[in-house]
Structure formats: C-alpha cells, structure tokens
Design a protein around this motif. Structure first.
Motif, short mmCIF file in Angstrom:
data_model
loop_
_atom_site.label_atom_id
_atom_site.label_comp_id
_atom_site.label_asym_id
_atom_site.label_seq_id
_atom_site.Cartn_x
_atom_site.Cartn_y
_atom_site.Cartn_z
N TYR A 5 0.84 -1.18 0.00
CA TYR A 5 0.00 0.00 0.00
C TYR A 5 0.88 1.24 0.00
CZ TYR A 5 0.87 0.09 5.06
OH TYR A 5 1.46 0.12 6.30
N ARG A 7 1.18 5.34 1.48
CA ARG A 7 0.69 6.30 2.48
C ARG A 7 1.57 7.54 2.42
NH1 ARG A 7 4.47 6.47 6.36
NH2 ARG A 7 5.50 4.57 7.06
N ARG A 10 5.95 10.05 6.73
CA ARG A 10 5.96 10.62 8.08
C ARG A 10 7.37 11.12 8.37
NH1 ARG A 10 3.56 5.00 9.95
NH2 ARG A 10 1.43 5.27 9.25
N LEU A 65 5.24 10.49 -0.78
CA LEU A 65 4.49 9.28 -0.48
C LEU A 65 5.47 8.11 -0.37
CD1 LEU A 65 1.64 9.70 -3.13
CD2 LEU A 65 1.57 10.34 -0.71
N ALA A 127 -1.33 6.88 -6.65
CA ALA A 127 -1.60 7.76 -5.50
C ALA A 127 -1.13 9.18 -5.78
CB ALA A 127 -0.93 7.21 -4.24
#
Length: 192
Positions: A5, A7, A10, A65, A127
């Motif tokens: 996946y 995301r 961070r 990402l 994405a």
C-alpha cells in the motif's frame, strides 16, 4: 501473501527514504552516474533533506508518499515526491511560463530494485496522480535519465510520452543526458 500500500511519508520515514534512495541509485544508476559520485553520497544529508520535505513542504501540493510492503513485517520499499512544476522542471533556455499553469512535476519515483515488479511503482504513481487531481493539476512532467530504460519503460507503459525537451546534467564534469516526459492528468480515477 504479501500486500502493498501507499501512504503519506511521516517525519520518522526520512532516514529510510534516504537509505532507499541511496540503495536504488547505487544499483539503478551505476552505469549512468560516476561510481565515486554514488559512493560519496551522504545518507545523513539526504535524510535531513527528506525530513524537511516531509515536515515543511513548500506548499500543500508538495507531497512525499511511501510504498509499504506488508507481510509478517512491514517495510518501506519505495517513495515518490512531486509538487507544482518549477524552474527545475524547465529545459535549458525555456521561458519560466513554458509549461503553463496546472502542471505538476515528479522529482522522485523510486522502488528499491529487490522489491520491484510487485506493483509498488504503479501504486505510488496512482496515488500521486490522485493527489494531482485533487489539487487541480491537468498535466505532469518528469525528467528521466536517457540511459534509464527501466524508468522510461515504466512511465511510457502508463501513458507518459517524451515532450521533446532534453537537457544534460553536469555530474562531476560528466554530462548525463536526460529527457522530459509528460502526461495529461486524467479527470477521473482510472479503473484497475
């Protein structure tokens, strides 16, 4: 069965993004860039730059990402960075307004080679395109090394095409040719 996946990055990912960048460049670009240049890249310096990119992006349209391989443990295996096209997206001698409005630029799209061919690059690109659509971008550009057949093949298989622009990066007195690819950002998500 392994799952993957994407995301948003961070702040704690910065060191791993730097490691991925170095590992990927040292394998994928070993015949494109001088070996001593690749050997002397500073992982700590790259980690600080990625930390800043994640924590203090120049705008809300600048995104980093990460792709995650999820099995018994989860691993970061790739990343993508993009934002509004700026002077770095221009070819030499192009006027500042040459690309027009509504253009995004990919600055990085890398998957560590040992994790390739598992769909991570496609998920990262999808994405990224979703983000561009949300931000109202209508077109995107990306520079690729002329000798990087794998990246060119991946992008052209998803609809990207050369736009005729070329440049050469001066890497320690060696000129490394690049070409620019472009694509229209679809107005609706592409069905899988």
């Amino acid at each position: 069965m392994a799952l993957g996946y994407v995301r948003p990055a961070r702040p704690s990912d910065a060191g791993e993004i730097a490691r991925l960048q170095l590992a990927t460049w040292r394998v994928a670009y070993r015949r494109i860039l001088p070996r001593h240049v690749l050997d002397n890249l500073d992982e700590a310096y790259l980690a600080r730059r990625w930390s800043a990119a994640v924590q203090e992006p120049p705008s809300g349209a600048h995104r980093v990402l990460v792709a995650v391989e999820q099995a018994e443990q989860s691993y970061l295996v790739g990343f993508a960075a993009s934002g509004p096209a700026d002077a770095e997206a221009l070819a030499p001698g192009e006027p500042a307004d040459a690309l027009g409005d509504g253009v995004a630029a990919v600055t990085d799209l890398l998957v560590e080679p040992r994790w390739g061919r598992r769909g991570h690059g496609s998920r990262l690109l999808a994405a990224t395109v979703d983000g561009w659509r949300e931000d109202g971008f209508t077109r995107a550009v990306a520079w690729t090394f002329d000798a990087d057949a794998a990246t060119r093949k991946f992008l052209t298989s998803t609809g990207w095409e050369p736009d005729g622009a070329a440049r050469a990066l001066d890497v320690d007195d060696m000129l490394v040719p690049q070409l620019r690819l472009h694509v229209a950002v679809p107005t609706e998500p592409v069905a899988s």
